[in-house]
Design a protein around this motif. Structure first.
Motif, PDB file in Angstrom:
ATOM      1  N   GLU A 304       0.815  -1.211   0.000  1.00  0.00           N
ATOM      2  CA  GLU A 304       0.000   0.000   0.000  1.00  0.00           C
ATOM      3  C   GLU A 304       0.854   1.269   0.000  1.00  0.00           C
ATOM      4  O   GLU A 304       0.363   2.341   0.348  1.00  0.00           O
ATOM      5  CB  GLU A 304      -0.926  -0.011   1.223  1.00  0.00           C
ATOM      6  CG  GLU A 304      -0.184  -0.122   2.548  1.00  0.00           C
ATOM      7  CD  GLU A 304      -1.100  -0.267   3.749  1.00  0.00           C
ATOM      8  OE1 GLU A 304      -2.303  -0.550   3.567  1.00  0.00           O
ATOM      9  OE2 GLU A 304      -0.614  -0.086   4.886  1.00  0.00           O
ATOM     10  N   PHE A 305       2.114   1.157  -0.422  1.00  0.00           N
ATOM     11  CA  PHE A 305       3.026   2.299  -0.337  1.00  0.00           C
ATOM     12  C   PHE A 305       2.582   3.489  -1.183  1.00  0.00           C
ATOM     13  O   PHE A 305       2.885   4.634  -0.851  1.00  0.00           O
ATOM     14  CB  PHE A 305       4.435   1.887  -0.761  1.00  0.00           C
ATOM     15  CG  PHE A 305       5.275   1.314   0.356  1.00  0.00           C
ATOM     16  CD1 PHE A 305       4.776   1.182   1.633  1.00  0.00           C
ATOM     17  CD2 PHE A 305       6.581   0.907   0.110  1.00  0.00           C
ATOM     18  CE1 PHE A 305       5.550   0.654   2.656  1.00  0.00           C
ATOM     19  CE2 PHE A 305       7.366   0.377   1.131  1.00  0.00           C
ATOM     20  CZ  PHE A 305       6.843   0.248   2.405  1.00  0.00           C
ATOM     21  N   PRO A 330       3.280  -1.893  -6.033  1.00  0.00           N
ATOM     22  CA  PRO A 330       4.087  -1.847  -7.253  1.00  0.00           C
ATOM     23  C   PRO A 330       3.275  -2.163  -8.506  1.00  0.00           C
ATOM     24  O   PRO A 330       2.370  -2.994  -8.479  1.00  0.00           O
ATOM     25  CB  PRO A 330       5.152  -2.922  -7.010  1.00  0.00           C
ATOM     26  CG  PRO A 330       5.204  -3.100  -5.530  1.00  0.00           C
ATOM     27  CD  PRO A 330       3.818  -2.833  -5.043  1.00  0.00           C
ATOM     28  N   VAL A 331       3.580  -1.467  -9.579  1.00  0.00           N
ATOM     29  CA  VAL A 331       2.930  -1.620 -10.882  1.00  0.00           C
ATOM     30  C   VAL A 331       1.415  -1.378 -10.750  1.00  0.00           C
ATOM     31  O   VAL A 331       0.605  -1.993 -11.418  1.00  0.00           O
ATOM     32  CB  VAL A 331       3.224  -2.997 -11.524  1.00  0.00           C
ATOM     33  CG1 VAL A 331       2.963  -2.958 -13.040  1.00  0.00           C
ATOM     34  CG2 VAL A 331       4.664  -3.425 -11.299  1.00  0.00           C
ATOM     35  N   ASN A 371      -4.902  -5.972 -12.819  1.00  0.00           N
ATOM     36  CA  ASN A 371      -4.211  -5.986 -11.520  1.00  0.00           C
ATOM     37  C   ASN A 371      -4.964  -5.226 -10.421  1.00  0.00           C
ATOM     38  O   ASN A 371      -4.342  -4.609  -9.555  1.00  0.00           O
ATOM     39  CB  ASN A 371      -2.787  -5.426 -11.651  1.00  0.00           C
ATOM     40  CG  ASN A 371      -1.969  -6.174 -12.675  1.00  0.00           C
ATOM     41  OD1 ASN A 371      -1.881  -7.402 -12.627  1.00  0.00           O
ATOM     42  ND2 ASN A 371      -1.402  -5.452 -13.625  1.00  0.00           N
ATOM     43  N   VAL A 372      -6.291  -5.294 -10.461  1.00  0.00           N
ATOM     44  CA  VAL A 372      -7.098  -4.562  -9.482  1.00  0.00           C
ATOM     45  C   VAL A 372      -8.153  -5.487  -8.879  1.00  0.00           C
ATOM     46  O   VAL A 372      -8.865  -6.181  -9.599  1.00  0.00           O
ATOM     47  CB  VAL A 372      -7.814  -3.355 -10.127  1.00  0.00           C
ATOM     48  CG1 VAL A 372      -8.781  -2.713  -9.128  1.00  0.00           C
ATOM     49  CG2 VAL A 372      -6.801  -2.331 -10.616  1.00  0.00           C
TER      50      VAL A 372
END
Length: 412
Positions: A304-305, A330-331, A371-372
């Protein structure tokens, strides 16, 4: 498929001078047809479209009436001419042709006939069609006592509501909408009806709000004009009549606000993200004005960065407020996490999952937005959390999570 007003300009904006001229040219062409040609053309329209929409001819007549104020003086229409003109000023829109995602779930206002231990639900979803226009659509179903989820069959027809009132207020236009009530819940589609919403109504977060014994269903929703976003509030008692009100205040200028299901300390409370990165607790004496806020959560773990956000209204447990979150890693990979907040003071974080509850699996990574995984709200049923979630902004699934296991994950 819904049938919507068509204008030479983009709905729902008003006609400009050139649009009015083009519309009047259509009127002239319709009036120039003889009675037989008019009847023949109308019969062809009816054959093609009447079976696809309830009350099709009435919709055509209503559309002709709506446009009358933009028309130049003209000869009186026959009924066939009015219906044909209305047909020229309508179009079909496949509202979920591209995607059906970002669900939220609440208990249905009508629980009659449901077996003991079962719960009928309303599922709201974001639908995307031509031109990436987002609308709000619904499904219904039953959660059985053992956690099995049964979704009702989708209907063949769909409708948009009538706009029954518009009021210009300090934050923008408030609109009242009403469906006939004869159609099923899954036939109802709320499409953009104001300029601020013209490119979409996105990510409704519904919650059943209890206040002094009265239950009202509210949803925060993002209105997108194609140029700017703003937060609006949907209100309904029965999912037949709706009011959509723009929200004001400096805390409403971002996406993803979520209302608590009851007042806290006498005030309304929201979880929001004013700074595109962290989560805040916001309180207010008014449902429509939100300012300030206290930061309560910021990105902590690698998944979660980039940013965190809420995944719907907090769920009240005996142990505290369960807040589902999303994290972006990431990504730009989205995952769903969980946090437990203190029941009387939600600025206090009691526990937090170190790893995501749900992330995109290999079979779920391809779609409209890859990617979600994402949700706009879950529901407690007995000792379970029922979590509908979208994958790759394309379709929706359900996950059932036992509450004891969820608490254990957050505490360790």
């Amino acid at each position: 498929m819904v049938i919507r007003p068509f204008r030479p300009s983009t709905e729902p904006r008003d006609l400009n001078t050139a649009d009015k001229a083009r519309t009047n040219h259509i009127v002239d062409r319709v009036l120039a047809l003889g009675p037989q040609a008019t009847a023949k053309q109308l019969a062809d329209v009816i054959e093609n479209f009447a079976g696809r929409h309830r009350n099709f001819l009435a919709i055509c007549e209503t559309r002709a009436d709506e446009i009358e104020g933009a028309l130049a003086p003209h000869a009186a229409f026959t009924q066939d001419q009015r219906r044909l003109l209305g047909a020229y000023l309508l179009h079909e829109y496949s509202f979920e042709a591209s995607a059906l995602f970002n669900p939220s779930i609440v208990a249905h206002p009508d629980q009659s006939g449901v077996a003991e231990g079962d719960l009928r639900f309303v599922l709201s979803l974001r639908a995307v069609g031509e031109g990436h226009i987002s609308s709000l659509t619904f499904r219904s179903g039953v959660i059985q006592a053992d956690g099995n989820v049964l979704v009702d069959m989708k209907a063949r027809l769909a409708e948009i509501p009538k706009v029954t009132n518009r009021v210009l207020g300090p934050n923008g236009e408030t609109v009242d909408l009403r469906f006939d009530g004869d159609e099923g819940l899954c036939e109802r589609v709320i499409f953009p009806v104001t300029d601020a919403q013209s490119n979409g109504l996105e990510d409704a977060r519904f919650v059943a709000f209890d206040d002094a014994g009265t239950r009202t269903y509210y949803a925060t929703v993002t209105a997108y004009s194609g140029r700017a976003i703003r937060s609006e509030l949907i209100e309904t008692l029965d999912f037949v009549s709706f009011r959509i009100t723009p929200l004001g205040g400096d805390a409403t200028l971002n996406k993803g606000m979520a209302l608590f299901p009851r007042r806290i300390g006498g005030k309304y409370a929201m979880i929001g993200r004013q700074d595109n990165e962290n989560l805040y607790l916001i309180t207010s004496d008014s449902l429509t004005d939100w300012n300030g806020g206290t930061p309560i959560l910021k990105p902590l773990f690698p998944w979660e960065f980039i940013q965190i956000g809420n995944c719907g209204s907090p769920i009240e447990l005996d142990e505290g407020w369960l807040l589902l979150t999303h994290g972006v890693g990431p990504v730009r990979k989205y995952a769903i996490g969980a946090v437990l907040l203190d029941k009387s003071d939600p600025t206090k974080v009691l526990a937090r999952a170190r790893e995501p509850l749900i992330g995109p699996q290999p079979s779920e990574r391809e779609g409209y937005v890859p990617n979600v995984v994402y949700t706009c709200g879950a529901l407690r049923h007995g000792n379970m959390v029922v979590l509908p979630y979208a994958t790759s902004d394309t379709f929706t699934r359900f996950s059932i999570i036992p509450i004891p296991a969820l608490l254990d994950i957050m505490r360790h």
